[in-house]
Design a protein around this motif. Structure first.
Motif: not given
Length: 440
Positions: A401-414
């Motif tokens: 299974q593919n693995e998550v290395l990192g993430r970024v969240l953008l939005g009005p609540d960021a």
């Protein structure tokens, strides 16, 4: 045929030509001899004239006897002759100029004191080699006093030691009680520290009022300057009851086109004891980044990703361009030693539900992948202010299974950089590109 006694014609012509040549040769020789005799006669005449002129000049000039430097010895005197200093012979009408003298007057006589001669080749002593006497330093001199923006008219605050900051910020506050609006006006910054190789910086500011407001407003970028003049207003809605509990925060950044923008410093002003019944203008010192505890990243450094956002209201189209990533590393290096096949997945969430998702192509054997791929989403204007974007850096596994290395969240609540990027996308029609740090 001609008779045997006749002379041929060609022989006659030859004799005639030879006769002419001989006559011309004799004439040339005669001319040269006459010319030479005439020239020699002229030179002899000229020498005679020169001799006559010379003799007349000698006769007209007075005869002078050269002075004798020795006295003849007397008869019976065996001592060597005495040397006699000759008197200088000077024309009567010629005066030798003398150097200016300074008269020194005493009670009974006056003596002229000559000026000291100055040699143009006299070596000058370097000032760096002269020892400085501390007794000659005047502590009250103006050159040892600090001068800065805090001494200008309109300053209302003393900032203490200026050497500990990275510059000075000039701004003003004005509160409208009827509209419950707080206006923060950025005026200028002074004496910023250079951040580029050219000795300049590209500064801009982010202004916010915390904790009541989550909006982060950004000023324009001023290119290649250490003394930017902003002259921009930022308006926040704050009630009078909450005004005393707010803090005005101004973050100063250096814009970098090819990497993440660097935070230069921070200015904070608590409004607890500030009188805003009238407009307030002040200078404050910009604290360096090291003094900010919130700047220290508690999460591990697993890489950064750069992408741009652009929204076209007329077409209700959101365009996300994944540009590149750098220094991608796995969170747990015990499970995965290196990243070989990274790609980016973008998802749109609304009210906690994922509406759409798209991904880029997979790059091979690199931790600094370059994508340059555009992902287009159809988003209505009514939904734009209520959704958020999630970026995942994935690692494609060939067998599992593919693995998550990192993430970024953008939005009005960021918060922070992510919120600023989102607000710029809402208010601008042009693509806005920024670097973002990956979080696990």
């Amino acid at each position: 045929m001609a008779a045997s006694g006749d002379i041929p014609t060609y022989m006659i012509v030859t004799y005639v030509l030879l006769s002419l040549v001989l006559v011309l040769l004799i004439a040339c020789i005669f001319y040269c001899i006459c010319r030479r005799r005439k020239t020699s006669g002229w030179y002899e005449h000229q020498d005679v004239d020169d001799y006559n002129i010379t003799q007349s000049l000698k006769a007209a000039s007075p005869k002078r006897r050269s002075p004798s430097f020795r006295k003849p010895p007397r008869s019976g005197d065996m001592s060597p002759p005495e040397l006699v200093t000759p008197e200088p012979i000077e024309p009567k009408d010629f005066i030798i100029p003398r150097s200016p003298t300074t008269p020194v007057t005493t009670d009974s006589f006056t003596v002229e004191q000559p000026q000291p001669s100055i040699s143009p080749r006299q070596a000058r002593r370097k000032s760096m080699t002269v020892s400085l006497d501390p007794r000659e330093i005047d502590p009250s001199s103006k050159m040892y006093t600090k001068s800065g923006p805090q001494s200008r008219q309109g300053s209302t605050e003393s900032t203490g030691s200026h050497g500990q900051g990275v510059g000075m910020m000039n701004f003003s506050l004005k509160y409208n009680q009827e509209m419950n609006l707080l206006t923060v006006r950025l005026i200028e910054a002074r004496e910023l520290q250079p951040r580029d190789f050219s000795g300049t910086s590209d500064p801009y500011c982010k202004v916010s009022v915390v904790p009541i407001s989550t909006r982060v407003m950004q000023s324009k970028v001023h290119r290649k300057t250490l003394d930017p003049e902003f002259k921009e207003n930022f308006v926040f809605e704050v009630t009078e009851a909450d005004l005393r509990h707010q803090i005005v925060k101004i973050e100063l950044y250096d814009f970098d086109q090819f990497s993440r923008d660097e935070c230069i410093g921070l200015v904070t002003l608590p409004l607890t004891n500030i009188d805003l019944s009238d407009k307030l203008e002040l200078w404050k010192e910009i604290k360096p980044v090291e003094e900010r505890p919130e700047v220290v990243r508690e999460s591990p450094d697993i890489g950064d990703v750069m992408f741009s956002l652009a929204y076209l209201p007329s077409a209700e189209r959101l365009t996300v361009v994944i540009l590149k990533a750098r220094n991608i590393r796995p969170v747990d290096e015990r499970k995965m030693t290196s990243v070989k096949y990274p790609y980016v997945k973008v998802s749109i969430f609304y009210s906690g539900k994922r509406l759409k998702k798209k991904k880029t192509s997979t790059k091979h054997h690199t931790i600094n992948p370059v994508f340059n791929e555009a992902l287009v989403f159809s988003v209505g204007q009514d939904f734009l202010r209520h959704l958020y974007l999630e970026f995942h850096i994935m690692h494609e596994n060939r067998l599992g299974q593919n693995e998550v290395l990192g993430r970024v969240l953008l939005g009005p609540d960021a918060q922070g950089e992510e919120l600023a990027h989102w607000n710029e996308m809402i208010t601008s029609n042009k693509p806005i590109a920024r670097w973002h740090a990956l979080i696990p």
